[in-house]
Write a protein that holds these residues in place. Sequence first.
Motif, PDB file in Angstrom:
ATOM      1  N   LEU A 257      -0.904  11.437  11.148  1.00 38.08           N
ATOM      2  CA  LEU A 257      -1.840  11.841  10.052  1.00 38.08           C
ATOM      3  C   LEU A 257      -2.187  10.944   8.943  1.00 38.08           C
ATOM      4  O   LEU A 257      -3.567  10.932   8.705  1.00 38.08           O
ATOM      5  N   THR A 258      -1.376  10.310   8.381  1.00 35.09           N
ATOM      6  CA  THR A 258      -1.774   9.882   7.011  1.00 35.09           C
ATOM      7  C   THR A 258      -2.536   8.503   6.748  1.00 35.09           C
ATOM      8  O   THR A 258      -3.039   8.049   5.916  1.00 35.09           O
ATOM      9  N   HIS A 259      -1.946   7.600   7.933  1.00 32.05           N
ATOM     10  CA  HIS A 259      -2.168   6.266   7.754  1.00 32.05           C
ATOM     11  C   HIS A 259      -3.276   5.699   8.777  1.00 32.05           C
ATOM     12  O   HIS A 259      -2.970   4.894   9.596  1.00 32.05           O
ATOM     13  N   TYR A 260      -4.451   6.141   8.757  1.00 31.15           N
ATOM     14  CA  TYR A 260      -5.432   5.898   9.214  1.00 31.15           C
ATOM     15  C   TYR A 260      -5.876   4.464   8.912  1.00 31.15           C
ATOM     16  O   TYR A 260      -6.079   4.154   7.972  1.00 31.15           O
ATOM     17  N   HIS A 261      -6.057   3.462   9.928  1.00 31.20           N
ATOM     18  CA  HIS A 261      -6.155   2.232   9.598  1.00 31.20           C
ATOM     19  C   HIS A 261      -6.892   1.331  10.706  1.00 31.20           C
ATOM     20  O   HIS A 261      -7.399   1.965  11.637  1.00 31.20           O
TER      21      HIS A 261
ATOM     22  N   CYS B  55       0.877  -1.067   0.057  1.00 31.16           N
ATOM     23  CA  CYS B  55       0.089   0.213  -0.022  1.00 31.16           C
ATOM     24  C   CYS B  55       1.013   1.262   0.210  1.00 31.16           C
ATOM     25  O   CYS B  55       2.034   1.072   0.287  1.00 31.16           O
ATOM     26  N   THR B  56       0.263   2.418  -0.026  1.00 35.99           N
ATOM     27  CA  THR B  56       0.985   3.640  -0.384  1.00 35.99           C
ATOM     28  C   THR B  56       1.863   3.889   0.839  1.00 35.99           C
ATOM     29  O   THR B  56       1.388   4.056   2.049  1.00 35.99           O
TER      30      THR B  56
ATOM     31  N   ASN C 279      -7.821   2.958   0.914  1.00 39.95           N
ATOM     32  CA  ASN C 279      -8.597   1.894   0.570  1.00 39.95           C
ATOM     33  C   ASN C 279      -7.796   0.756   0.165  1.00 39.95           C
ATOM     34  O   ASN C 279      -8.153   0.133  -1.021  1.00 39.95           O
ATOM     35  N   CYS C 280      -6.724   0.424   1.038  1.00 38.66           N
ATOM     36  CA  CYS C 280      -5.692  -0.892   0.598  1.00 38.66           C
ATOM     37  C   CYS C 280      -5.601  -1.550   1.799  1.00 38.66           C
ATOM     38  O   CYS C 280      -5.259  -1.079   3.017  1.00 38.66           O
ATOM     39  N   SER C 281      -5.779  -3.032   1.535  1.00 41.97           N
ATOM     40  CA  SER C 281      -5.555  -4.000   2.648  1.00 41.97           C
ATOM     41  C   SER C 281      -4.534  -4.676   2.366  1.00 41.97           C
ATOM     42  O   SER C 281      -4.181  -5.084   1.369  1.00 41.97           O
TER      43      SER C 281
ATOM     44  N   GLY D   8      -8.762 -14.920   8.079  1.00 40.23           N
ATOM     45  CA  GLY D   8      -9.047 -13.523   8.097  1.00 40.23           C
ATOM     46  C   GLY D   8      -7.951 -12.705   8.525  1.00 40.23           C
ATOM     47  O   GLY D   8      -6.955 -12.971   8.357  1.00 40.23           O
ATOM     48  N   GLY D   9      -8.233 -11.596   9.211  1.00 44.56           N
ATOM     49  CA  GLY D   9      -7.247 -10.871   9.712  1.00 44.56           C
ATOM     50  C   GLY D   9      -6.762  -9.916   8.711  1.00 44.56           C
ATOM     51  O   GLY D   9      -6.954 -10.030   7.511  1.00 44.56           O
ATOM     52  N   GLY D  10      -5.649  -8.960   9.113  1.00 45.78           N
ATOM     53  CA  GLY D  10      -5.079  -7.979   8.259  1.00 45.78           C
ATOM     54  C   GLY D  10      -5.153  -6.750   8.550  1.00 45.78           C
ATOM     55  O   GLY D  10      -5.529  -6.343   9.757  1.00 45.78           O
ATOM     56  N   CYS D  11      -4.589  -5.852   7.845  1.00 44.40           N
ATOM     57  CA  CYS D  11      -4.604  -4.338   8.241  1.00 44.40           C
ATOM     58  C   CYS D  11      -4.986  -3.511   6.912  1.00 44.40           C
ATOM     59  O   CYS D  11      -4.645  -3.943   5.847  1.00 44.40           O
ATOM     60  N   ARG D  12      -6.030  -2.647   7.382  1.00 45.36           N
ATOM     61  CA  ARG D  12      -6.743  -1.787   6.050  1.00 45.36           C
ATOM     62  C   ARG D  12      -6.524  -0.564   6.313  1.00 45.36           C
ATOM     63  O   ARG D  12      -6.700   0.105   7.369  1.00 45.36           O
ATOM     64  N   PHE D  13      -5.758   0.064   5.248  1.00 44.84           N
ATOM     65  CA  PHE D  13      -5.435   1.431   5.389  1.00 44.84           C
ATOM     66  C   PHE D  13      -6.538   2.479   4.615  1.00 44.84           C
ATOM     67  O   PHE D  13      -6.731   2.464   3.371  1.00 44.84           O
ATOM     68  N   ILE D  14      -7.425   2.978   5.413  1.00 45.91           N
ATOM     69  CA  ILE D  14      -8.743   3.474   5.156  1.00 45.91           C
ATOM     70  C   ILE D  14      -8.633   4.766   4.014  1.00 45.91           C
ATOM     71  O   ILE D  14      -9.169   4.844   3.063  1.00 45.91           O
ATOM     72  N   ARG D  15      -7.655   5.529   4.227  1.00 50.96           N
ATOM     73  CA  ARG D  15      -7.379   6.668   3.253  1.00 50.96           C
ATOM     74  C   ARG D  15      -7.049   6.048   1.999  1.00 50.96           C
ATOM     75  O   ARG D  15      -7.508   6.696   0.851  1.00 50.96           O
TER      76      ARG D  15
END
Length: 755
Positions: A732-736, A579-580, A714-716, A705-712
């Motif tokens: 600031l940038t990586h709301y997750h 992800c970014t 939209n990448c998991s 299941g499981g993992g991490c999603r970076f909301i800004r």
Amino acid sequence: MVLRHRCFPLKCCCLVIAIFIALRPDTSTSQEFCIKDSDDTACKTENFFHKDEVVVLTVATDDNHGLERFLRSAKVYNIDVEVLGKGEEWSGGDMNFPGGGQKVILLKNRLEKLMKADNKEKIILFTDSYDVMFLGNLDEIVKKFKSFPDTRVLFSAEQFCWPDAKLATQYPNIEVVSPYLNSGGFIGYLPEIYEIINSNPIKDKDDDQLYYTKIYLDKDLRESLKITLDHKSEIFQNLNGALSDVQLRANTTEEWPYIENVVTKLRPLIVHGNGPVKNTLNHYGNYLAKSWSVNEGCVLCKEKKIQLKEDNLPSVMMAVFIEQATPFLEDFLDQVIDTDYPKNKIHLFIHNNVEYHENEVEKFFGAYSKEYASAKRINSGDFISEAEARNLAKERCINSACDYLFSVDSLSRLESNVLRYLLSSGYDVIAPMLTRPGKAWSNFWGALNSAGFYARSADYMDIVYGVIKGVWNVPFITNCYLLKMSLFRAPKAKAVTYVQEGHDSDMAFCASLRELNIFMYVSNEEDFGHLVNPETYDITKTHPDMYQLFENNMEWTTRYLHPEYLANFEEDRKHLMPCTDVYWFPLMSDRFCDEWIAIMEAYGKWSDGTNNDKRLESGYEAVPTRDIHMSQVGLERHWLQILKDYVRPLQELVFTGYYHNPPASIMNFVVRYRPDEQPSLRPHHDSSTYTINLALNTPNVDYEGGGCRFIRYNCSVRNTKKGWLLMHPGRLTHYHEGLLVTKGTRYIMISFVDP
């Protein structure tokens, strides 16, 4: 006919020498010629002393390492020595106490035969042997002797009046550096020495030094026989009482090391390690008599080297001793297996004195013992002490067909070729130098103090850090060494033991060797391995090896760092970015992950997942998880070091321009996700400059299941990799958010770096 400092053209030299030899009378006077080239103005003085004029004698009933060193020094300086009493039984008493009359009797018998010859001006040079070295040739010695005025017999001198201190007041000259007679070396003309030898009766166990002392103190005999003492150590240097006066000059511009008496400013030609200073002579012997030099390196090592014949390799008992709880014992046992030597030539002996290690040792023995020529195991339940076990191994080897005993302690970490190197060294008792990495702690002592314990020799640090290379005579070795068993089958060697009250087994063993004049050596010619540090090893902990990051970093890194970690820094490496600004790196091994989880579960005190958290200074956790902090399991300092040594370099690769060393992190914890406990984590920002998330187990195997999603963005990141690290910016940038675990248990290691 005596010709002194006459200069001849070189073309006439041979003729002059021939004439001189033809006309030379039967005299002990050394002859000097000055030879020069026809166009040279300078004149070189050459000494043509005839060695037949001097008889060099010593006494040695035992063929030991001291005698070997003495005879080598004689050979180096082209001195022929006749050894009296060789092979005879010694009946002159313990030479640590008054005794030695047998030496006088043996000398008397030899001189009687010499007196029957025509040449009564023959010179006799007598020295002890086991603790003596020649430092110059006969020409130099005789020339120096003849420079003493009105002297027919010259005795060496020392600073102690021994064995009878009461006689000190009777000495004629006590205002000199070394006022008292020492019988370990003397030189003189045959008639006078013969008269001295026959002046009084003496028995084998009478003291030889007292015998000569009484003759010297008799004024009439002293003057009639023209006996003098070598007060300034012009020829003979006795070391006892003079250690502060004598300096070893090893790193000089001269070709070979030498010793200097800094009081008299003279270089002695014979050195005697009399009394309790034999270890100092052993130290000097590493350098003197052309044994070692800056330019040549270890000459003695090259002389002793032997070639192993593959079709006739010696039989070796490998005696393995596990006497204390040992970090990374599994690696040690692997090294035993990997020893580069045919197993059918190895008799395996294992003593394990640690109950904690029984399962590992039993597994190893069961798997590999049949590959060896023979195998014997003594376990902790047999209640055999370390000293008893070491004696048992030695006796087992003595009474069998094995040629060598290779003793290896579990603290040793050896290269596979060490045994072969030691066998080819040619030394009877030799250890490979092993140190704790980056430390001066080693498996040998360079010197002993007056109580027989550790002291640092002048060259200890140079040896440990490889400034000088060679094989070094030392007073103590431990942890790993090779013994040539023919040496220990001799009757006197039965006194060698690992049992001595008040001493540990190795100290007792080495003291036994020193007492028998058996030399011990340590080699630093190659990198043989190192020692592990057991001092903080706590077997009450779950997976105690995990806690050895600081004490045994080499083993720790090899076991726990990811096999691909270093590949992260390859020049053409493309770093994964799922992800970014989210980077993925291999960091820790599968074994690290498994043991890290096991430590947490053994501790078992997971937080309750509520906002109330007494572990925090505020007592409140804004985004709570089910977790265990590293401070709770004693791994906080270790994890911070991992951040510093292994994570920070990765951060600097991808977040260029940001440097903070060491990284700071006050929140380091393992999170556990379970469907029936805490299956996910709500969206949030981390209080960090950057966050790391280390996957400790495998999706679709250990959990689903499981993992991490970076909301800004939209990448998991769902299929995380065990032992791989996710690194992303915080704040600031990586709301997750943490994605839902639907089955099994997911474990991750989290740090908020530089909050």
